[in-house]
Design a protein around this motif. Structure first.
Motif, PDB file in Angstrom:
ATOM      1  N   MET A 126       0.294 -33.966   6.610  1.00 10.88           N
ATOM      2  CA  MET A 126      -0.631 -32.955   7.112  1.00 10.88           C
ATOM      3  C   MET A 126      -0.495 -31.965   7.269  1.00 10.88           C
ATOM      4  SD  MET A 126      -3.591 -35.480   9.599  1.00 10.88           S
ATOM      5  CE  MET A 126      -2.924 -35.404  10.834  1.00 10.88           C
ATOM      6  N   HIS A 127       0.515 -31.336   7.521  1.00 11.56           N
ATOM      7  CA  HIS A 127       1.198 -30.297   7.508  1.00 11.56           C
ATOM      8  C   HIS A 127       2.523 -30.194   6.790  1.00 11.56           C
ATOM      9  CE1 HIS A 127       0.102 -26.302   9.664  1.00 11.56           C
ATOM     10  NE2 HIS A 127       1.652 -27.007   9.959  1.00 11.56           N
ATOM     11  N   THR A 128       2.384 -30.178   5.723  1.00 11.60           N
ATOM     12  CA  THR A 128       3.632 -29.224   4.743  1.00 11.60           C
ATOM     13  C   THR A 128       4.978 -28.856   5.017  1.00 11.60           C
ATOM     14  OG1 THR A 128       2.516 -28.755   2.944  1.00 11.60           O
ATOM     15  CG2 THR A 128       3.491 -31.265   2.828  1.00 11.60           C
ATOM     16  N   ALA A 129       3.579 -27.863   5.693  1.00 10.12           N
ATOM     17  CA  ALA A 129       4.637 -25.899   5.736  1.00 10.12           C
ATOM     18  C   ALA A 129       5.668 -26.096   7.435  1.00 10.12           C
ATOM     19  CB  ALA A 129       3.814 -25.397   5.753  1.00 10.12           C
ATOM     20  N   ASN A 130       5.279 -27.052   7.956  1.00  6.43           N
ATOM     21  CA  ASN A 130       6.334 -27.264   9.262  1.00  6.43           C
ATOM     22  C   ASN A 130       7.356 -27.795   9.160  1.00  6.43           C
ATOM     23  OD1 ASN A 130       6.632 -27.463  11.730  1.00  6.43           O
ATOM     24  ND2 ASN A 130       5.067 -27.541  12.550  1.00  6.43           N
ATOM     25  N   ASP A 131       8.587 -26.958   8.855  1.00  9.69           N
ATOM     26  CA  ASP A 131       9.251 -27.386   9.154  1.00  9.69           C
ATOM     27  C   ASP A 131      10.145 -28.331  10.442  1.00  9.69           C
ATOM     28  OD1 ASP A 131      10.414 -25.893   6.563  1.00  9.69           O
ATOM     29  OD2 ASP A 131      11.061 -24.237   7.891  1.00  9.69           O
ATOM     30  N   ASP A 132       9.410 -28.274  10.743  1.00  7.98           N
ATOM     31  CA  ASP A 132      10.078 -28.772  12.900  1.00  7.98           C
ATOM     32  C   ASP A 132       9.766 -30.444  12.606  1.00  7.98           C
ATOM     33  OD1 ASP A 132      11.106 -27.343  14.195  1.00  7.98           O
ATOM     34  OD2 ASP A 132       8.997 -26.573  15.268  1.00  7.98           O
ATOM     35  N   TYR A 133       8.307 -30.376  11.623  1.00  6.81           N
ATOM     36  CA  TYR A 133       7.842 -31.858  10.826  1.00  6.81           C
ATOM     37  C   TYR A 133       8.882 -32.417   9.849  1.00  6.81           C
ATOM     38  CZ  TYR A 133       3.047 -30.299  13.403  1.00  6.81           C
ATOM     39  OH  TYR A 133       2.348 -30.365  13.782  1.00  6.81           O
ATOM     40  N   THR A 134       9.212 -31.712   9.163  1.00 10.79           N
ATOM     41  CA  THR A 134      10.258 -32.421   8.275  1.00 10.79           C
ATOM     42  C   THR A 134      11.249 -33.258   8.934  1.00 10.79           C
ATOM     43  OG1 THR A 134       9.052 -30.660   6.335  1.00 10.79           O
ATOM     44  CG2 THR A 134      10.971 -31.375   5.828  1.00 10.79           C
ATOM     45  N   THR A 135      12.026 -31.733   9.765  1.00  9.88           N
ATOM     46  CA  THR A 135      13.182 -32.437   9.959  1.00  9.88           C
ATOM     47  C   THR A 135      13.525 -33.534  11.179  1.00  9.88           C
ATOM     48  OG1 THR A 135      13.975 -29.548  10.215  1.00  9.88           O
ATOM     49  CG2 THR A 135      15.447 -31.011  12.046  1.00  9.88           C
ATOM     50  N   ALA A 136      11.650 -33.766  12.007  1.00 13.23           N
ATOM     51  CA  ALA A 136      12.283 -35.156  12.891  1.00 13.23           C
ATOM     52  C   ALA A 136      11.938 -35.667  11.973  1.00 13.23           C
ATOM     53  CB  ALA A 136      10.889 -34.864  13.704  1.00 13.23           C
ATOM     54  N   LEU A 137      10.977 -35.986  10.786  1.00 15.35           N
ATOM     55  CA  LEU A 137      10.423 -36.958   9.772  1.00 15.35           C
ATOM     56  C   LEU A 137      12.295 -37.212   9.305  1.00 15.35           C
ATOM     57  CD1 LEU A 137       9.159 -39.329   8.229  1.00 15.35           C
ATOM     58  CD2 LEU A 137       8.734 -37.264   6.474  1.00 15.35           C
ATOM     59  N   ARG A 138      13.084 -37.054   8.792  1.00 14.35           N
ATOM     60  CA  ARG A 138      13.882 -36.845   7.662  1.00 14.35           C
ATOM     61  C   ARG A 138      15.143 -37.584   8.793  1.00 14.35           C
ATOM     62  NH1 ARG A 138      13.230 -32.411   4.301  1.00 14.35           N
ATOM     63  NH2 ARG A 138      12.603 -32.785   2.621  1.00 14.35           N
ATOM     64  N   ARG A 139      15.626 -37.229  10.042  1.00 17.11           N
ATOM     65  CA  ARG A 139      15.815 -37.485  11.178  1.00 17.11           C
ATOM     66  C   ARG A 139      15.619 -39.422  11.673  1.00 17.11           C
ATOM     67  NH1 ARG A 139      15.097 -34.133  15.109  1.00 17.11           N
ATOM     68  NH2 ARG A 139      13.742 -34.791  16.152  1.00 17.11           N
ATOM     69  N   VAL A 140      14.164 -38.957  12.153  1.00 18.75           N
ATOM     70  CA  VAL A 140      13.927 -40.641  11.802  1.00 18.75           C
ATOM     71  C   VAL A 140      14.520 -41.597  10.741  1.00 18.75           C
ATOM     72  CG1 VAL A 140      12.257 -41.801  12.439  1.00 18.75           C
ATOM     73  CG2 VAL A 140      12.634 -40.143  14.033  1.00 18.75           C
ATOM     74  N   GLU A 141      14.238 -40.919   9.360  1.00 22.17           N
ATOM     75  CA  GLU A 141      14.452 -41.831   8.464  1.00 22.17           C
ATOM     76  C   GLU A 141      15.629 -42.333   8.060  1.00 22.17           C
ATOM     77  OE1 GLU A 141      10.389 -40.114   4.864  1.00 22.17           O
ATOM     78  OE2 GLU A 141      11.911 -39.326   5.195  1.00 22.17           O
ATOM     79  N   THR A 142      16.351 -40.899   8.902  1.00 24.18           N
ATOM     80  CA  THR A 142      17.847 -41.700   8.558  1.00 24.18           C
ATOM     81  C   THR A 142      18.837 -42.827   9.264  1.00 24.18           C
ATOM     82  OG1 THR A 142      18.739 -39.505   7.868  1.00 24.18           O
ATOM     83  CG2 THR A 142      20.236 -40.732   8.533  1.00 24.18           C
ATOM     84  N   ARG A 143      18.259 -42.777  10.677  1.00 20.28           N
ATOM     85  CA  ARG A 143      18.045 -43.418  11.915  1.00 20.28           C
ATOM     86  C   ARG A 143      17.449 -44.904  11.053  1.00 20.28           C
ATOM     87  NH1 ARG A 143      20.488 -41.904  16.970  1.00 20.28           N
ATOM     88  NH2 ARG A 143      20.313 -43.773  17.808  1.00 20.28           N
ATOM     89  N   VAL A 144      16.275 -45.048  10.093  1.00 18.88           N
ATOM     90  CA  VAL A 144      15.752 -46.137   9.965  1.00 18.88           C
ATOM     91  C   VAL A 144      16.380 -46.815   9.132  1.00 18.88           C
ATOM     92  CG1 VAL A 144      13.915 -47.426   9.819  1.00 18.88           C
ATOM     93  CG2 VAL A 144      13.359 -45.817  11.406  1.00 18.88           C
ATOM     94  N   GLY A 145      16.588 -45.750   8.668  1.00 13.26           N
ATOM     95  CA  GLY A 145      17.628 -46.097   6.959  1.00 13.26           C
ATOM     96  C   GLY A 145      18.923 -47.283   7.461  1.00 13.26           C
ATOM     97  N   GLY A 146      19.383 -46.366   8.400  1.00 17.12           N
ATOM     98  CA  GLY A 146      20.751 -47.079   8.569  1.00 17.12           C
ATOM     99  C   GLY A 146      20.907 -47.470  10.129  1.00 17.12           C
ATOM    100  N   SER A 147      19.142 -48.262  10.157  1.00 14.21           N
ATOM    101  CA  SER A 147      19.814 -49.570  11.264  1.00 14.21           C
ATOM    102  C   SER A 147      19.725 -51.069  10.596  1.00 14.21           C
ATOM    103  CB  SER A 147      18.914 -49.664  12.331  1.00 14.21           C
ATOM    104  OG  SER A 147      17.247 -49.163  12.319  1.00 14.21           O
ATOM    105  N   ARG A 148      19.820 -50.442   8.947  1.00 15.58           N
ATOM    106  CA  ARG A 148      18.966 -51.852   8.304  1.00 15.58           C
ATOM    107  C   ARG A 148      19.960 -52.989   8.344  1.00 15.58           C
ATOM    108  NH1 ARG A 148      13.973 -50.056   4.168  1.00 15.58           N
ATOM    109  NH2 ARG A 148      12.996 -48.728   6.436  1.00 15.58           N
TER     110      ARG A 148
END
Length: 122
Positions: free
Chosen positions: A100-122
């Motif tokens: 919804m808010h693609t220009a927000n770097d904080d949103y992207t950073t948080a998303l990538r951090r959790v994607e990495t966490r979820v991807g690493g826990s499989r």
């Protein structure tokens, strides 16, 4: 009670680094004005900052239930769920916020951090 004066006072507490004090002031205001999103959002942020994460989750979920397009509430709920180690749940809300808010770097950073966490826990 002068609700506006109490809200301003709570904002000062929050901005001066006392989120617990802010939450104590905001709780009766939310009770008196449950439809006031600004007050509820500040209460959620105060709970988040004071590590009252379950309470933050409740307030943020209420904001999203009332307004599903509130990207900020999705973001903070995602961050809250991340802090609760509920990464899969967090990922959903962080993806919504980032979309919804693609220009927000904080949103992207948080998303990538959790994607990495979820991807690493499989």
């Amino acid at each position: 009670m002068d609700l506006l004066a109490e809200y301003r006072r709570a904002t000062l507490f929050f901005e001066s680094g006392d989120p617990s004090g802010a939450a104590r002031l905001l709780e009766p205001i939310v009770e008196a004005e449950p439809d006031n999103s600004a007050v509820r959002q500040l209460l959620a942020r105060a709970y988040f900052q004071s590590a009252q994460l379950r309470r933050a989750e409740e307030q943020l979920q209420e904001l999203i239930d009332r307004n599903p397009s509130d990207h900020y509430a999705h973001h903070v709920l995602g961050r809250t769920l991340e802090r609760l180690n509920r990464y899969t749940d967090a990922l959903r809300h962080l993806r919504i916020a980032a979309a919804m808010h693609t220009a927000n770097d904080d949103y992207t950073t948080a998303l990538r951090r959790v994607e990495t966490r979820v991807g690493g826990s499989r």
